[in-house]
Design an enzyme around this catalytic site. Structure first.
Site, PDB file in Angstrom:
ATOM      1  N   ARG A 138      -5.375   1.753  16.585  1.00  0.00           N
ATOM      2  CA  ARG A 138      -4.453   1.985  17.696  1.00  0.00           C
ATOM      3  C   ARG A 138      -3.055   2.317  17.178  1.00  0.00           C
ATOM      4  NH1 ARG A 138      -5.007  -2.729  20.500  1.00  0.00           N
ATOM      5  NH2 ARG A 138      -6.544  -1.933  21.956  1.00  0.00           N
ATOM      6  N   VAL A 152      -6.915   6.544  26.497  1.00  0.00           N
ATOM      7  CA  VAL A 152      -7.912   5.970  25.590  1.00  0.00           C
ATOM      8  C   VAL A 152      -7.313   4.914  24.661  1.00  0.00           C
ATOM      9  CG1 VAL A 152      -9.285   8.077  25.681  1.00  0.00           C
ATOM     10  CG2 VAL A 152      -7.589   7.815  23.881  1.00  0.00           C
ATOM     11  N   GLU A 153      -8.198   4.192  23.995  1.00  0.00           N
ATOM     12  CA  GLU A 153      -7.848   3.081  23.096  1.00  0.00           C
ATOM     13  C   GLU A 153      -6.948   2.061  23.791  1.00  0.00           C
ATOM     14  OE1 GLU A 153      -6.593   4.082  19.163  1.00  0.00           O
ATOM     15  OE2 GLU A 153      -8.339   5.331  18.762  1.00  0.00           O
ATOM     16  N   GLY A 154      -7.293   1.719  25.014  1.00  0.00           N
ATOM     17  CA  GLY A 154      -6.493   0.791  25.800  1.00  0.00           C
ATOM     18  C   GLY A 154      -5.564   1.561  26.712  1.00  0.00           C
TER      19      GLY A 154
END
Length: 849
Positions: free
Chosen positions: A385, A507-509
């Protein structure tokens, strides 16, 4: 009745108390200081004109506090034990996924900011981010060559994928093997190199950058390196490094996105056939979507819940989230279909499995790692992240600043470069300041990972704020380019990157989740010096109490009692450390607010000194506000997302300002960059102040909010946003060939001088060089000294009139050619657009039916 001198003694007592708290003196030192004070007053009362009853009162207060606080057994019995009992009851319930997230990663500079007194030496002593010679050679060689192979218009509009030669180049050159050690055939590059590569590629192709991010972040390679068995590492890592295996990792399900703990994908331990033999394995069923590289993956990393109802491998019925590696060609797997994320055709799609049977050793790390998948993912995702999306969006923003600064100087309206209009000037200043912040956060966080940190909270800050700043820069770039920016085609260098920004946001949280739950929800517990220790002690105490009740014999009972004593000792140490921290930050908030932090010692002198002081001031205020919120709201703070998000923003803005100051130091304190540094720091600290104001305005306990406001904003809100002049200086730097512009947009792929981006270097240089010449021509026209025939060239007329020489005329014509080409847009024949165009004889608008 108190005398004037007695009142002065009381004032001295209060001032001394504040000074002790401000300086964070230990309990023993503070007790000794109070003892000396009471003794001196008593002597003055006996031999001078002091008040005897006040001396007695001082002694009573002093002894009643000093004795129980300094005699630890009394303190633990009288104070800590009751507090521990209450703390256990009010402690909010925590899901397994939340607990795993809290334990994942490490605490770095975020912990210093959560102390109320950051140790700047720790940050400034961190080595400046720098690529190795091998990495720089690769960046200048294969990465540059890759960028030259990428035609984003054809990739996105005509091919819908990277061309075969690019896929082959990526595999052959090891672009998917950055994090794999050399012993397995990988590159073993640093996190900084991974970041720089993604940022550079993103300046020419959002599609390629998205493809490259997954294998080098959260995916099978990272999981194997950390948790895989030796057999798994030696089998898979060389194949991944060579590109023989293309990996993906499947986590998201249709009903479980952000709440990954709710995934319905499952595996059941059972007997089955594998390579002609009956073995104990896992029968898997899954339904995944949004999986990058899934359509072409040969090796699937899969997250699922593992069950063992027949107890074939252990005594548990359910193990929880588990991660395994699955070959793509097993019976029952459906793979190959694609999603189409916002016209950016990186390989992304759904993935299905029905009754897919695999051996037990498909679990990454083998059976000992069963049920530990979420913890594994949290520990790996922190690094990914921090790198992937901040790098991709920072690269896109870098291209936006590079082109927009030059475009605004070349593009003219009303015979004047649009960079000269204050509206454009304001936007250019904002774009430059935000990009400086983005680059500072990106490189500082990557460098922390290379130093061995796993800064999960810093990674969340980086992901959220860098992508959000990219959204602003993208909007600004499109606004300045106007029609040039919205007309798609080979000449458009902005639009596809602009379209990709919501992908990075999501994306990715997803960013709303990251801001409202992760940054502060994780940071308040993980980064606070004492809260996690208190929670661990409470958990240990709860376990000890249960063990005491369930003890079957004296030996078990004695062990439980011993554990209870250990828990009480840990809680006592943590809670009184917490009390001391809260008292200190109360005093520091008040003093620093009164003085505006002007007299605080910081390790740096010069033009950036005040920014260090302000961060110190806001750090103390932030931790005080956090402690008060946790004390008064307890578990409900978790659900008060608007409040906790504001606290998270405060932590984030301190981190961003710190990164800006670190970048300025790392780059040698370049004086030309000071407008960028000032804008970025002022913007971050002003927003921090306003978020604190919003937090206090909306805090539910109004009396507590009023007290906090007095302590934090004793003299009111004194911090202001960046001044217009600062933004103007940045705009000048961004729209002229300056060293500051070069540093800020370094590592942008330019292409050859005939490419849409490559033309800007020559055009900008000529625009600046010829500005006095153009002014001379326009002045002559306005004065009537130079007459122009209708549609005549002003350059030709000026040359014929002897106003300019042949060299100047030639350069002006070249600038005009470049300007026309730079501002040009694409157009298409009717049958060039659409994947399924109408047949030639189909009626079109304007045709007769």
């Amino acid at each position: 009745m108190l005398t004037v001198i007695a009142i002065l003694w009381i004032l001295a007592f209060l001032i001394g108390s504040v000074a002790l708290a401000y300086q964070r003196q230990s309990l023993v030192t503070s007790t000794a200081a109070y003892g000396v004070f009471v003794l001196l007053y008593s002597l003055w009362a006996i031999y001078g004109e002091g008040t005897d009853w006040l001396a007695l009162l001082f002694w009573i207060i002093f002894l009643s506090i000093a004795i129980p606080l300094n005699i630890k057994e009394l303190r633990r019995t009288w104070i800590s034990k009751p507090l521990l009992d209450v703390f256990r009851k009010v402690l909010p319930e925590m899901s397994e996924t939340e607990a795993a997230a809290l334990e994942a990663g490490s605490v770095w500079w975020d912990g210093e900011l959560f102390s109320g007194k950051p140790n700047w030496k720790k940050l400034l002593d961190t080595p400046a981010p720098k690529l190795s010679e091998e990495e720089q050679t690769f960046l200048d060689g294969p990465v540059e060559e890759l960028c030259g192979m990428l035609d984003e218009w054809k990739i996105t509009h005509e091919w819908g994928d990277l061309p075969p030669q690019v896929w082959e180049f990526l595999k052959k050159q090891g672009f998917f093997a950055y994090i794999i050690p050399k012993q397995y055939g990988g590159k073993q590059f640093s996190a900084l190199m991974n970041s720089e590569t993604l940022a550079k590629v993103a300046t020419c192709s959002a599609t390629a950058a998205s493809v490259m991010a997954v294998p080098n972040s959260l995916g099978p390679s990272e999981l194997l390196l950390r948790y895989g068995t030796d057999e798994q590492k030696h089998h898979y890592l060389p194949r991944l490094a060579s590109g023989e295996e293309v990996p993906c990792f499947a986590l998201t399900s249709p009903t479980a996105g952000s709440d990954a703990g709710a995934i319905t994908d499952y595996g059941v331990v059972c007997k089955g056939s594998w390579e002609g033999k009956e073995i104990t394995g896992i029968r898997l069923n899954w339904d995944k979507r949004y999986i990058t590289l899934a359509p072409i993956a040969t090796l699937i990393g899969l997250a699922f819940k593992l069950y063992d109802p027949e107890h074939l491998v252990g005594i548990k019925d359910e193990y929880g989230i588990t991660a395994a590696l699955i070959p793509h060609n097993l019976p029952g797997i459906s793979i190959g279909r694609r999603h189409y994320p916002l016209n950016i055709p990186f390989q992304n799609g759904p993935l299905y499995g029905k009754d897919v049977f695999v051996p037990i050793d498909a679990i990454i790390g083998g059976m000992p790692m069963a049920g530990k998948g979420w913890r594994m993912l949290m520990e790996c995702l922190g690094a990914g992240r921090a790198i992937s999306l901040p790098s991709n969006t920072s690269g896109g923003a870098r291209l936006g600043v590079y082109t927009t600064g030059a475009y605004s100087r070349v593009r003219k309206q009303f015979n004047m470069p649009i960079a000269k209009f204050e509206g454009i000037d304001e936007v250019l200043g904002r774009m430059g300041g935000l990009l400086y912040s983005m680059e500072a956060v990106r490189t500082m966080t990557a460098a922390a990972i290379d130093q061995g940190e796993q800064p999960s909270v810093c990674a969340a800050i980086s992901k959220y704020h860098v992508t959000e700043m990219a959204r602003v820069v993208g909007n600004d770039a499109m606004d300045v380019h106007g029609g040039k920016g919205i007309q798609l085609g080979p000449r458009n260098y902005l639009a596809r990157g602009y379209e990709s920004i919501p992908i990075a946001i999501t994306v990715e949280g997803a960013n709303i989740l990251t801001r409202n739950l992760m940054i502060y929800g994780q940071g308040a517990i993980r980064c606070h010096p004492y809260v996690l220790k208190e929670m661990r002690a409470a958990s240990m105490s709860e376990h000890a109490n249960t063990a005491t009740v369930q003890a079957a014999n004296d030996e078990e009972r004695a062990a439980a009692v011993s554990e209870q004593h250990a828990a009480l000792k840990q809680f006592d140490d943590a809670v009184f450390g917490h009390f001391g921290l809260a008292l200190s930050n109360t005093a520091r908030s008040l003093i620093l607010s009164l003085t505006n932090a002007k007299f605080m010692r910081v390790p740096v002198h010069g033009p950036t000194r005040r920014f260090y002081q302000h961060i110190n001031r806001f750090s103390a205020a932030f931790v005080l506000a956090s402690d008060v919120a946790m004390l008064t709201l307890g578990g409900t703070l978790k659900r008060k997302e608007k409040l906790s998000a504001r606290l998270g923003d405060m932590l984030s803005y301190m981190y961003i300002a710190s990164a800006v100051l670190k970048r300025y130091e790392d780059q040698g304190q370049q004086s030309e960059d000071l407008p960028l540094v000032e804008w970025a720091c002022r913007q971050a600290l002003y927003r921090l102040q306003e978020q604190m104001h919003g937090f206090l305005r909306n805090f539910p306990n109004r009396w507590v909010a009023a007290i906090l406001r007095f302590l934090i904003f004793t003299r009111g809100r004194m911090y202001s946003a960046p001044p217009d002049e600062c933004g103007h200086r940045i705009a000048e730097l961004m729209s002229t060939p300056s060293a500051a512009r070069e540093r800020l947009t370094h590592n942008t792929y330019i292409g050859d001088k005939h490419s849409p981006v490559g033309m800007f270097a020559e055009a900008l240089t000529l625009a600046i060089k010829l500005e006095p010449v153009e002014k001379k021509i326009h002045s002559a026209i306005r004065a009537g000294e130079l007459k122009l025939a209708p549609r005549a060239s002003s350059v030709d007329a000026a040359y014929e009139a002897g106003l300019i020489d042949e060299s100047e005329a030639r350069q002006l014509r070249r600038l005009e050619e470049l300007s026309i080409e730079i501002c040009a847009v694409d157009d298409f024949a009717q049958d060039e657009l659409g994947t399924k165009p109408f047949p030639p004889d189909h009626p079109r608008p304007g045709m007769t039916l």
